[in-house]
Scaffold this motif. Structure first.
Motif, PDB file in Angstrom:
ATOM      1  N   ILE A   1       0.839  -1.204   0.000  1.00 22.52           N
ATOM      2  CA  ILE A   1       0.000   0.000   0.000  1.00 22.52           C
ATOM      3  C   ILE A   1       0.869   1.248   0.000  1.00 22.52           C
ATOM      4  CG2 ILE A   1      -1.653   1.326   1.378  1.00 22.52           C
ATOM      5  CD1 ILE A   1      -2.840  -1.404   2.220  1.00 22.52           C
ATOM      6  N   GLY A   2       1.932   1.255   0.807  1.00 22.39           N
ATOM      7  CA  GLY A   2       2.828   2.405   0.836  1.00 22.39           C
ATOM      8  C   GLY A   2       3.456   2.682  -0.510  1.00 22.39           C
ATOM      9  N   VAL A   3       3.906   1.633  -1.180  1.00 21.35           N
ATOM     10  CA  VAL A   3       4.516   1.790  -2.502  1.00 21.35           C
ATOM     11  C   VAL A   3       3.494   2.337  -3.497  1.00 21.35           C
ATOM     12  CG1 VAL A   3       5.486   0.498  -4.458  1.00 21.35           C
ATOM     13  CG2 VAL A   3       6.337   0.097  -2.144  1.00 21.35           C
ATOM     14  N   GLU A   4       2.264   1.811  -3.449  1.00 25.21           N
ATOM     15  CA  GLU A   4       1.202   2.307  -4.335  1.00 25.21           C
ATOM     16  C   GLU A   4       0.947   3.800  -4.121  1.00 25.21           C
ATOM     17  OE1 GLU A   4      -2.242  -0.100  -3.621  1.00 25.21           O
ATOM     18  OE2 GLU A   4      -1.368  -1.862  -4.582  1.00 25.21           O
ATOM     19  N   MET A   5       1.127   4.269  -2.887  1.00 22.88           N
ATOM     20  CA  MET A   5       0.896   5.673  -2.554  1.00 22.88           C
ATOM     21  C   MET A   5       2.137   6.532  -2.743  1.00 22.88           C
ATOM     22  SD  MET A   5      -1.367   5.242   0.837  1.00 22.88           S
ATOM     23  CE  MET A   5      -3.056   4.710   0.754  1.00 22.88           C
ATOM     24  N   GLY A   6       3.234   5.909  -3.137  1.00 19.79           N
ATOM     25  CA  GLY A   6       4.462   6.653  -3.350  1.00 19.79           C
ATOM     26  C   GLY A   6       5.218   6.979  -2.073  1.00 19.79           C
ATOM     27  N   LEU A   7       4.934   6.259  -1.000  1.00 15.00           N
ATOM     28  CA  LEU A   7       5.612   6.495   0.271  1.00 15.00           C
ATOM     29  C   LEU A   7       6.799   5.558   0.440  1.00 15.00           C
ATOM     30  CD1 LEU A   7       2.543   6.677   2.684  1.00 15.00           C
ATOM     31  CD2 LEU A   7       3.943   8.590   1.905  1.00 15.00           C
ATOM     32  N   PRO A   8       7.910   6.061   0.971  1.00 12.11           N
ATOM     33  CA  PRO A   8       8.996   5.146   1.319  1.00 12.11           C
ATOM     34  C   PRO A   8       8.565   4.274   2.497  1.00 12.11           C
ATOM     35  CG  PRO A   8       9.635   7.440   1.702  1.00 12.11           C
ATOM     36  CD  PRO A   8       8.230   7.442   1.216  1.00 12.11           C
ATOM     37  N   VAL A   9       8.910   2.996   2.451  1.00 10.37           N
ATOM     38  CA  VAL A   9       8.558   2.061   3.515  1.00 10.37           C
ATOM     39  C   VAL A   9       9.824   1.343   3.964  1.00 10.37           C
ATOM     40  CG1 VAL A   9       7.189   0.038   4.134  1.00 10.37           C
ATOM     41  CG2 VAL A   9       6.259   1.721   2.525  1.00 10.37           C
ATOM     42  N   ILE A  10      10.066   1.376   5.260  1.00  7.98           N
ATOM     43  CA  ILE A  10      11.194   0.663   5.845  1.00  7.98           C
ATOM     44  C   ILE A  10      10.628  -0.524   6.606  1.00  7.98           C
ATOM     45  CG2 ILE A  10      13.089   0.769   7.512  1.00  7.98           C
ATOM     46  CD1 ILE A  10      13.274   3.777   6.866  1.00  7.98           C
ATOM     47  N   MET A  11      11.137  -1.708   6.273  1.00  3.37           N
ATOM     48  CA  MET A  11      10.681  -2.939   6.915  1.00  3.37           C
ATOM     49  C   MET A  11      11.674  -3.354   7.995  1.00  3.37           C
ATOM     50  SD  MET A  11       7.935  -3.696   5.114  1.00  3.37           S
ATOM     51  CE  MET A  11       7.631  -5.399   5.525  1.00  3.37           C
ATOM     52  N   LEU A  12      11.156  -3.713   9.165  1.00  2.00           N
ATOM     53  CA  LEU A  12      11.976  -4.210  10.265  1.00  2.00           C
ATOM     54  C   LEU A  12      11.575  -5.649  10.557  1.00  2.00           C
ATOM     55  CD1 LEU A  12      11.542  -1.198  12.709  1.00  2.00           C
ATOM     56  CD2 LEU A  12      13.390  -1.560  11.081  1.00  2.00           C
ATOM     57  N   SER A  13      12.544  -6.482  10.904  1.00  2.30           N
ATOM     58  CA  SER A  13      12.213  -7.857  11.244  1.00  2.30           C
ATOM     59  C   SER A  13      13.336  -8.493  12.024  1.00  2.30           C
ATOM     60  CB  SER A  13      11.945  -8.678   9.982  1.00  2.30           C
ATOM     61  OG  SER A  13      11.624 -10.008  10.335  1.00  2.30           O
ATOM     62  N   LYS A  14      12.951  -9.351  12.937  1.00  2.00           N
ATOM     63  CA  LYS A  14      13.954 -10.144  13.651  1.00  2.00           C
ATOM     64  C   LYS A  14      14.317 -11.367  12.833  1.00  2.00           C
ATOM     65  CE  LYS A  14      10.461 -12.600  16.285  1.00  2.00           C
ATOM     66  NZ  LYS A  14       9.237 -11.898  16.458  1.00  2.00           N
ATOM     67  N   LEU A  15      13.522 -11.655  11.803  1.00  2.36           N
ATOM     68  CA  LEU A  15      13.766 -12.793  10.918  1.00  2.36           C
ATOM     69  C   LEU A  15      14.351 -12.304   9.610  1.00  2.36           C
ATOM     70  CD1 LEU A  15      10.352 -14.570  11.501  1.00  2.36           C
ATOM     71  CD2 LEU A  15      12.510 -15.028  12.659  1.00  2.36           C
ATOM     72  N   LEU A  16      14.922 -13.189   8.852  1.00  2.73           N
ATOM     73  CA  LEU A  16      15.491 -12.818   7.566  1.00  2.73           C
ATOM     74  C   LEU A  16      14.458 -13.017   6.461  1.00  2.73           C
ATOM     75  CD1 LEU A  16      19.070 -14.332   7.848  1.00  2.73           C
ATOM     76  CD2 LEU A  16      18.379 -11.950   8.078  1.00  2.73           C
ATOM     77  N   HIS A  17      14.041 -11.926   5.874  1.00  3.94           N
ATOM     78  CA  HIS A  17      13.105 -11.954   4.758  1.00  3.94           C
ATOM     79  C   HIS A  17      13.734 -11.276   3.557  1.00  3.94           C
ATOM     80  CE1 HIS A  17       9.677 -13.471   6.986  1.00  3.94           C
ATOM     81  NE2 HIS A  17       9.978 -12.629   7.950  1.00  3.94           N
ATOM     82  N   VAL A  18      15.020 -11.426   3.401  1.00  3.54           N
ATOM     83  CA  VAL A  18      15.756 -10.707   2.376  1.00  3.54           C
ATOM     84  C   VAL A  18      15.180 -10.957   0.991  1.00  3.54           C
ATOM     85  CG1 VAL A  18      18.003 -10.416   1.279  1.00  3.54           C
ATOM     86  CG2 VAL A  18      17.846 -10.665   3.759  1.00  3.54           C
ATOM     87  N   ALA A  19      14.873 -12.193   0.673  1.00  6.51           N
ATOM     88  CA  ALA A  19      14.363 -12.506  -0.670  1.00  6.51           C
ATOM     89  C   ALA A  19      13.057 -11.776  -0.938  1.00  6.51           C
ATOM     90  CB  ALA A  19      14.169 -14.015  -0.824  1.00  6.51           C
ATOM     91  N   ARG A  20      12.168 -11.718   0.040  1.00  2.00           N
ATOM     92  CA  ARG A  20      10.887 -11.041  -0.147  1.00  2.00           C
ATOM     93  C   ARG A  20      11.084  -9.538  -0.314  1.00  2.00           C
ATOM     94  NH1 ARG A  20       6.801 -13.220   4.277  1.00  2.00           N
ATOM     95  NH2 ARG A  20       5.314 -12.028   3.060  1.00  2.00           N
ATOM     96  N   VAL A  21      11.985  -8.951   0.449  1.00  9.74           N
ATOM     97  CA  VAL A  21      12.238  -7.510   0.341  1.00  9.74           C
ATOM     98  C   VAL A  21      12.842  -7.174  -1.015  1.00  9.74           C
ATOM     99  CG1 VAL A  21      13.567  -5.584   1.264  1.00  9.74           C
ATOM    100  CG2 VAL A  21      12.438  -7.181   2.816  1.00  9.74           C
ATOM    101  N   VAL A  22      13.767  -7.978  -1.474  1.00 11.87           N
ATOM    102  CA  VAL A  22      14.397  -7.731  -2.778  1.00 11.87           C
ATOM    103  C   VAL A  22      13.347  -7.770  -3.880  1.00 11.87           C
ATOM    104  CG1 VAL A  22      15.993  -8.679  -4.484  1.00 11.87           C
ATOM    105  CG2 VAL A  22      16.678  -8.506  -2.082  1.00 11.87           C
ATOM    106  N   ILE A  23      12.422  -8.713  -3.808  1.00 12.27           N
ATOM    107  CA  ILE A  23      11.374  -8.794  -4.818  1.00 12.27           C
ATOM    108  C   ILE A  23      10.550  -7.512  -4.841  1.00 12.27           C
ATOM    109  CG2 ILE A  23       9.211  -9.951  -5.423  1.00 12.27           C
ATOM    110  CD1 ILE A  23      10.542 -12.561  -4.359  1.00 12.27           C
ATOM    111  N   TRP A  24      10.136  -7.029  -3.669  1.00  8.27           N
ATOM    112  CA  TRP A  24       9.319  -5.803  -3.623  1.00  8.27           C
ATOM    113  C   TRP A  24      10.115  -4.575  -4.074  1.00  8.27           C
ATOM    114  CZ3 TRP A  24       4.377  -5.108  -3.586  1.00  8.27           C
ATOM    115  CH2 TRP A  24       3.558  -6.111  -3.114  1.00  8.27           C
ATOM    116  N   SER A  25      11.359  -4.493  -3.671  1.00  9.46           N
ATOM    117  CA  SER A  25      12.139  -3.296  -3.992  1.00  9.46           C
ATOM    118  C   SER A  25      12.460  -3.208  -5.476  1.00  9.46           C
ATOM    119  CB  SER A  25      13.417  -3.252  -3.163  1.00  9.46           C
ATOM    120  OG  SER A  25      14.274  -4.304  -3.533  1.00  9.46           O
ATOM    121  N   SER A  26      12.363  -4.313  -6.182  1.00  8.01           N
ATOM    122  CA  SER A  26      12.672  -4.278  -7.610  1.00  8.01           C
ATOM    123  C   SER A  26      11.461  -3.951  -8.458  1.00  8.01           C
ATOM    124  CB  SER A  26      13.260  -5.621  -8.043  1.00  8.01           C
ATOM    125  OG  SER A  26      12.301  -6.646  -7.901  1.00  8.01           O
ATOM    126  N   LEU A  27      10.288  -3.804  -7.845  1.00  9.67           N
ATOM    127  CA  LEU A  27       9.067  -3.480  -8.607  1.00  9.67           C
ATOM    128  C   LEU A  27       9.050  -2.045  -9.061  1.00  9.67           C
ATOM    129  CD1 LEU A  27       6.386  -5.364  -6.514  1.00  9.67           C
ATOM    130  CD2 LEU A  27       7.431  -6.079  -8.645  1.00  9.67           C
TER     131      LEU A  27
END
Length: 100
Positions: free
Chosen positions: A74-100
């Protein structure tokens, strides 16, 4: 010299109230205006209804009731920067979203 941005309006979302409070304290030191919530559904509603109130979203990736990645979408659709925090590693998922 580059100046640190002051006065940014941040939506901070984390289901852990202790982590959320620490995040809020750090953002306040940066002179940011912080709207915080532990309720992931409420954060989605805030973004949809009051998107012009925020300059940035900082969210936990692992939220109950909704996925933090829904906030990212939703943030990306609205043109807002979004910073994701996690104690787990979700690197693959973040890379996919950031490349859109």
């Amino acid at each position: 010299t580059m100046e640190f941005p002051v006065g940014m309006r941040v939506l901070a979302v984390d289901d852990n109230p202790i982590c959320l409070r620490k995040l809020e304290n750090m953002l306040l030191l940066c002179k940011y205006h912080v709207t915080k919530t532990t309720d992931s559904k409420k954060s989605l509603d805030m973004l949809r209804e009051k998107s012009n109130m925020f300059d940035m979203v900082i969210t936990d990736a692992d939220l109950p009731d909704t996925d933090g990645f829904k906030l990212l979408e939703i943030g990306v659709e609205m043109g807002l920067p979004v910073i994701m925090l996690s104690k787990l590693l979700h690197v693959a998922r973040v890379v996919i979203w950031s490349s859109l």
